[in-house]
Write a protein that holds these residues in place. Structure first.
Motif, PDB file in Angstrom:
ATOM      1  N   ALA A  37      11.748   2.735   3.454  1.00  0.00           N
ATOM      2  CA  ALA A  37      10.709   2.925   2.440  1.00  0.00           C
ATOM      3  C   ALA A  37      11.291   3.518   1.165  1.00  0.00           C
ATOM      4  CB  ALA A  37       9.595   3.814   2.989  1.00  0.00           C
ATOM      5  N   LEU A  38      12.203   4.480   1.314  1.00  0.00           N
ATOM      6  CA  LEU A  38      12.839   5.088   0.145  1.00  0.00           C
ATOM      7  C   LEU A  38      13.722   4.083  -0.590  1.00  0.00           C
ATOM      8  CD1 LEU A  38      13.825   8.578   1.582  1.00  0.00           C
ATOM      9  CD2 LEU A  38      12.014   8.093  -0.067  1.00  0.00           C
ATOM     10  N   ALA A  39      14.413   3.239   0.172  1.00  0.00           N
ATOM     11  CA  ALA A  39      15.249   2.214  -0.459  1.00  0.00           C
ATOM     12  C   ALA A  39      14.403   1.265  -1.296  1.00  0.00           C
ATOM     13  CB  ALA A  39      16.027   1.440   0.606  1.00  0.00           C
ATOM     14  N   ALA A  40      13.270   0.817  -0.733  1.00  0.00           N
ATOM     15  CA  ALA A  40      12.391  -0.105  -1.460  1.00  0.00           C
ATOM     16  C   ALA A  40      11.784   0.567  -2.687  1.00  0.00           C
ATOM     17  CB  ALA A  40      11.291  -0.609  -0.533  1.00  0.00           C
ATOM     18  N   ALA A  41      11.329   1.810  -2.522  1.00  0.00           N
ATOM     19  CA  ALA A  41      10.753   2.536  -3.652  1.00  0.00           C
ATOM     20  C   ALA A  41      11.781   2.731  -4.750  1.00  0.00           C
ATOM     21  CB  ALA A  41      10.224   3.895  -3.184  1.00  0.00           C
ATOM     22  N   GLY A  42      13.012   3.058  -4.355  1.00  0.00           N
ATOM     23  CA  GLY A  42      14.069   3.260  -5.334  1.00  0.00           C
ATOM     24  C   GLY A  42      14.382   2.005  -6.119  1.00  0.00           C
ATOM     25  N   GLU A  43      14.358   0.858  -5.448  1.00  0.00           N
ATOM     26  CA  GLU A  43      14.624  -0.399  -6.153  1.00  0.00           C
ATOM     27  C   GLU A  43      13.564  -0.677  -7.212  1.00  0.00           C
ATOM     28  OE1 GLU A  43      15.529  -3.911  -4.119  1.00  0.00           O
ATOM     29  OE2 GLU A  43      17.187  -3.060  -2.957  1.00  0.00           O
ATOM     30  N   THR A  78       3.220  -1.726  -7.988  1.00  0.00           N
ATOM     31  CA  THR A  78       3.675  -2.277  -6.705  1.00  0.00           C
ATOM     32  C   THR A  78       4.413  -1.222  -5.904  1.00  0.00           C
ATOM     33  OG1 THR A  78       3.868  -4.493  -7.664  1.00  0.00           O
ATOM     34  CG2 THR A  78       5.088  -4.061  -5.634  1.00  0.00           C
ATOM     35  N   ALA A  79       5.256  -0.454  -6.578  1.00  0.00           N
ATOM     36  CA  ALA A  79       6.004   0.599  -5.890  1.00  0.00           C
ATOM     37  C   ALA A  79       5.068   1.637  -5.291  1.00  0.00           C
ATOM     38  CB  ALA A  79       6.976   1.255  -6.864  1.00  0.00           C
ATOM     39  N   LYS A  80       4.066   2.025  -6.056  1.00  0.00           N
ATOM     40  CA  LYS A  80       3.119   3.035  -5.566  1.00  0.00           C
ATOM     41  C   LYS A  80       2.395   2.548  -4.319  1.00  0.00           C
ATOM     42  CE  LYS A  80       2.357   4.986 -10.176  1.00  0.00           C
ATOM     43  NZ  LYS A  80       1.403   5.114 -11.313  1.00  0.00           N
ATOM     44  N   LYS A  81       2.024   1.278  -4.299  1.00  0.00           N
ATOM     45  CA  LYS A  81       1.367   0.726  -3.113  1.00  0.00           C
ATOM     46  C   LYS A  81       2.294   0.784  -1.906  1.00  0.00           C
ATOM     47  CE  LYS A  81      -1.804  -2.500  -5.417  1.00  0.00           C
ATOM     48  NZ  LYS A  81      -2.159  -3.939  -5.632  1.00  0.00           N
ATOM     49  N   TRP A 121       4.903   2.899  -1.256  1.00  0.00           N
ATOM     50  CA  TRP A 121       5.139   4.206  -0.646  1.00  0.00           C
ATOM     51  C   TRP A 121       3.858   4.903  -0.194  1.00  0.00           C
ATOM     52  CZ3 TRP A 121       6.833   4.800  -6.118  1.00  0.00           C
ATOM     53  CH2 TRP A 121       5.963   5.566  -6.895  1.00  0.00           C
ATOM     54  N   SER A 122       2.718   4.520  -0.760  1.00  0.00           N
ATOM     55  CA  SER A 122       1.470   5.137  -0.307  1.00  0.00           C
ATOM     56  C   SER A 122       1.139   4.720   1.119  1.00  0.00           C
ATOM     57  CB  SER A 122       0.317   4.773  -1.244  1.00  0.00           C
ATOM     58  OG  SER A 122       0.060   3.382  -1.211  1.00  0.00           O
ATOM     59  N   ARG A 123       1.624   3.535   1.526  1.00  0.00           N
ATOM     60  CA  ARG A 123       1.358   3.034   2.875  1.00  0.00           C
ATOM     61  C   ARG A 123       2.448   3.423   3.870  1.00  0.00           C
ATOM     62  NH1 ARG A 123       0.045  -3.041   0.620  1.00  0.00           N
ATOM     63  NH2 ARG A 123      -1.975  -2.581  -0.347  1.00  0.00           N
ATOM     64  N   ALA A 124       3.559   3.976   3.383  1.00  0.00           N
ATOM     65  CA  ALA A 124       4.685   4.297   4.258  1.00  0.00           C
ATOM     66  C   ALA A 124       4.484   5.644   4.941  1.00  0.00           C
ATOM     67  CB  ALA A 124       5.981   4.317   3.441  1.00  0.00           C
ATOM     68  N   ALA A 125       5.171   5.814   6.075  1.00  0.00           N
ATOM     69  CA  ALA A 125       5.101   7.066   6.828  1.00  0.00           C
ATOM     70  C   ALA A 125       6.085   8.065   6.237  1.00  0.00           C
ATOM     71  CB  ALA A 125       5.415   6.807   8.299  1.00  0.00           C
ATOM     72  N   LEU A 126       5.713   8.608   5.082  1.00  0.00           N
ATOM     73  CA  LEU A 126       6.537   9.591   4.376  1.00  0.00           C
ATOM     74  C   LEU A 126       5.793  10.909   4.270  1.00  0.00           C
ATOM     75  CD1 LEU A 126       7.780   7.374   1.383  1.00  0.00           C
ATOM     76  CD2 LEU A 126       9.063   7.965   3.448  1.00  0.00           C
ATOM     77  N   THR A 137       5.728   9.792  -6.958  1.00  0.00           N
ATOM     78  CA  THR A 137       4.670   9.668  -7.969  1.00  0.00           C
ATOM     79  C   THR A 137       5.100  10.308  -9.284  1.00  0.00           C
ATOM     80  OG1 THR A 137       2.954   9.642  -6.259  1.00  0.00           O
ATOM     81  CG2 THR A 137       2.258  10.205  -8.498  1.00  0.00           C
ATOM     82  N   GLY A 138       5.755  11.468  -9.186  1.00  0.00           N
ATOM     83  CA  GLY A 138       6.256  12.125 -10.390  1.00  0.00           C
ATOM     84  C   GLY A 138       7.304  11.300 -11.100  1.00  0.00           C
ATOM     85  N   LEU A 139       8.153  10.638 -10.324  1.00  0.00           N
ATOM     86  CA  LEU A 139       9.155   9.756 -10.916  1.00  0.00           C
ATOM     87  C   LEU A 139       8.501   8.606 -11.678  1.00  0.00           C
ATOM     88  CD1 LEU A 139      11.934   9.369  -8.200  1.00  0.00           C
ATOM     89  CD2 LEU A 139      12.279  10.023 -10.579  1.00  0.00           C
ATOM     90  N   ALA A 140       7.520   7.979 -11.041  1.00  0.00           N
ATOM     91  CA  ALA A 140       6.825   6.861 -11.690  1.00  0.00           C
ATOM     92  C   ALA A 140       6.163   7.316 -12.986  1.00  0.00           C
ATOM     93  CB  ALA A 140       5.790   6.269 -10.741  1.00  0.00           C
TER      94      ALA A 140
END
Length: 353
Positions: free
Chosen positions: A226-232, A323-326, A328-333, A342-345
Motif C-alpha cells: 500500500a505504501l509503495a502504491a501511495a508513494g508512486e 486516486t491515491a487517497k482512495k 490508502w483510505s481502503r488499505a489496512a494502515l 494525507t498531509g503529503l497530498a
C-alpha cells in the motif's frame, strides 16, 4: 511550500540533527584534495526540504507508535537525504545547471574557481562537471554505507538494501528516459513522458522512504504494498507540480531562473500534452523564443496558458492525488500513516504555482 513544513517542529529538529550529524561525519573523514569536493557536496545538502528523511521518521513512528527512533533509524533516514543530494548533483550535470537554490551548485563553485585561476570557459566547465560527478559519487556511496551498516537485524537490512536498489535503478532509468526524450527525433507520447517523470522521483522520494520507515518498525506484507502504491501516485503528482513550477514558477519556488524548463526546451508532461492540442502550432512557435529574454519567456507562458494545457496538468494532479487517497483510505494502515499520506497530498497540492 516545503513538504510537511511546520506540522511537527520536534521532527523537523530531529531531521536536521540527524542529517547534520551524517554530513559532519563525512567532513571529518575527508582529507587533502577530497575535502573541497566534500565541502561542496555538503553545501548542496544544506538548506533543502529534507522531506525524505522526514518521511522515514514519520512512517516509522506511525507503524511503531514509539518514541523518537534509535541511531539506526536516524542513519537510514539520513541515507535517503544523501541519496537525494547525490541525484541532485548528478542531475545538475545532465541539465548543465550551475545554480541550485539561488546559489552556485557544485559545478558552479568549481567553474568559478577555475575561471578565477585563468582557465578557459570550456576548461572550467570540464572541471565543474568532473567535480559534480565525483561529489555525487561520494554522497551515493555514503548513503549506501549508512544504510548497509545500520545496526538492524539481517532480514531488515536485506529489505532496506532491496529498497535502495530499486530506488537507484528506477531513478536512473527515469532520468535516462527524460534525456532521451529531449534529444531523440520524434516527440514522445504523454504516457511515456509521465512514466519517466514518475520513475525519476516517485520511488526514491516517496515509496522507498515510506516503506523503509515501516520496515524498520517491523511492518511487512500488504502495508508495504500500500505504501509503495501511495508513494508512486504521490511522486507522480509531485513531479507534475515540478513541471508547472519549471514553466510558470517563481525563482523562490524553482530555486533557479523562472521558466528554465521552457528556456531549455525540456520534454515535460506539460509539453507532451500541448503537442496533442489544437493550438500546438502557436505554442511551438512561442516556445522557440522562450530563451530570448523575458519577453520571449512570457510569450511562451501565455501561449501555454491560452492552449489550456496548464489547466489540464492541474486537473491531472488533482486526479492523481484523488486516486491515491482512495487507495490508502481502503488499505489496512494505521491512522497515523494515513494522516502522514494525507498531509503529503495536501502539501503537494499547495506547491502548484
Amino acid at each position: 511550500m516545503p513538504l510537511l513544513d511546520g506540522q511537527a517542529p520536534h521532527l523537523d529538529r530531529a531531521v536536521d540533527a540527524l542529517v547534520e550529524s551524517a554530513l559532519q561525519r563525512l567532513i571529518d573523514r575527508s582529507r587533502g584534495r577530497a575535502r573541497p569536493i566534500v565541502a561542496a557536496a555538503v553545501q548542496t545538502a544544506t538548506g533543502g526540504k529534507r522531506f525524505r528523511p522526514r518521511l522515514v521518521l514519520e512512517s516509522y513512528l506511525a507503524f511503531s507508535g514509539g518514541p523518537l527512533p534509535s541511531r539506526a533509524v536516524a542513519d537510514i533516514a539520513a541515507g535517503f537525504e544523501l541519496l537525494h543530494t547525490a541525484f541532485v548533483i548528478h542531475d545538475d550535470v545532465i541539465d548543465q545547471d550551475v545554480v541550485r537554490r539561488g546559489k552556485p551548485n557544485v559545478s558552479g563553485i568549481f567553474r568559478e574557481r577555475a575561471e578565477s585561476a585563468g582557465a578557459a570557459p570550456h576548461e572550467a566547465t570540464l572541471l565543474g562537471d568532473a567535480a559534480s560527478i565525483l561529489a555525487g559519487d561520494i554522497l551515493l556511496y555514503e548513503a549506501t554505507r549508512l544504510i548497509a551498516t545500520a545496526p538492524v537485524p539481517a532480514a531488515r537490512r536485506d529489505g532496506l538494501l532491496d529498497l535502495l536498489d530499486q530506488a537507484i535503478l528506477t531513478s536512473a532509468a527515469g532520468e535516462l528516459a527524460d534525456v532521451e526524450y529531449a534529444v531523440l527525433p520524434g516527440p514522445p507520447a504523454p504516457d511515456a513522458v509521465m512514466a519517466a517523470a514518475r520513475d525519476k522521483t516517485a520511488v526514491y522520494s516517496f515509496s522507498a522512504p515510506l516503506q523503509a520507515g515501516a520496515l524498520l518498525a517491523g511492518c511487512n506484507g500488504s502495508a508495504q504494498q500500500a505504501l509503495a502504491a501511495a508513494g508512486e501516485s504521490l511522486g507522480l503528482a509531485f513531479q507534475l507540480v515540478d513541471d508547472l513550477i519549471g514553466a510558470f514558477g517563481t525563482v523562490r519556488q524553482a530555486g533557479r531562473p523562472p521558466g528554465s524548463d521552457l528556456r531549455e526546451r525540456k520534454e515535460t508532461v506539460l509539453i507532451a500534452l500541448a503537442r496533442l492540442g489544437d493550438d500546438w502550432s502557436a505554442v511551438e512557435k512561442a516556445l522557440v523564443s522562450a530563451g530570448d529574454g523575458e519577453s520571449g519567456l512570457i510569450a511562451a507562458q501565455d501561449a501555454l496558458e491560452a492552449s489550456g494545457v496548464r489547466t489540464q496538468v492541474e486537473r491531472l494532479i488533482d486526479l492523481t492525488l484523488a486516486t491515491a487517497k482512495k487507495q490508502w483510505s481502503r488499505a489496512a494502515l494505521p491512522e497515523a500513516a494515513k494522516t502522514t499520506l494525507t498531509g503529503l497530498a495536501r502539501a503537494i497540492q499547495g506547491r502548484v504555482p
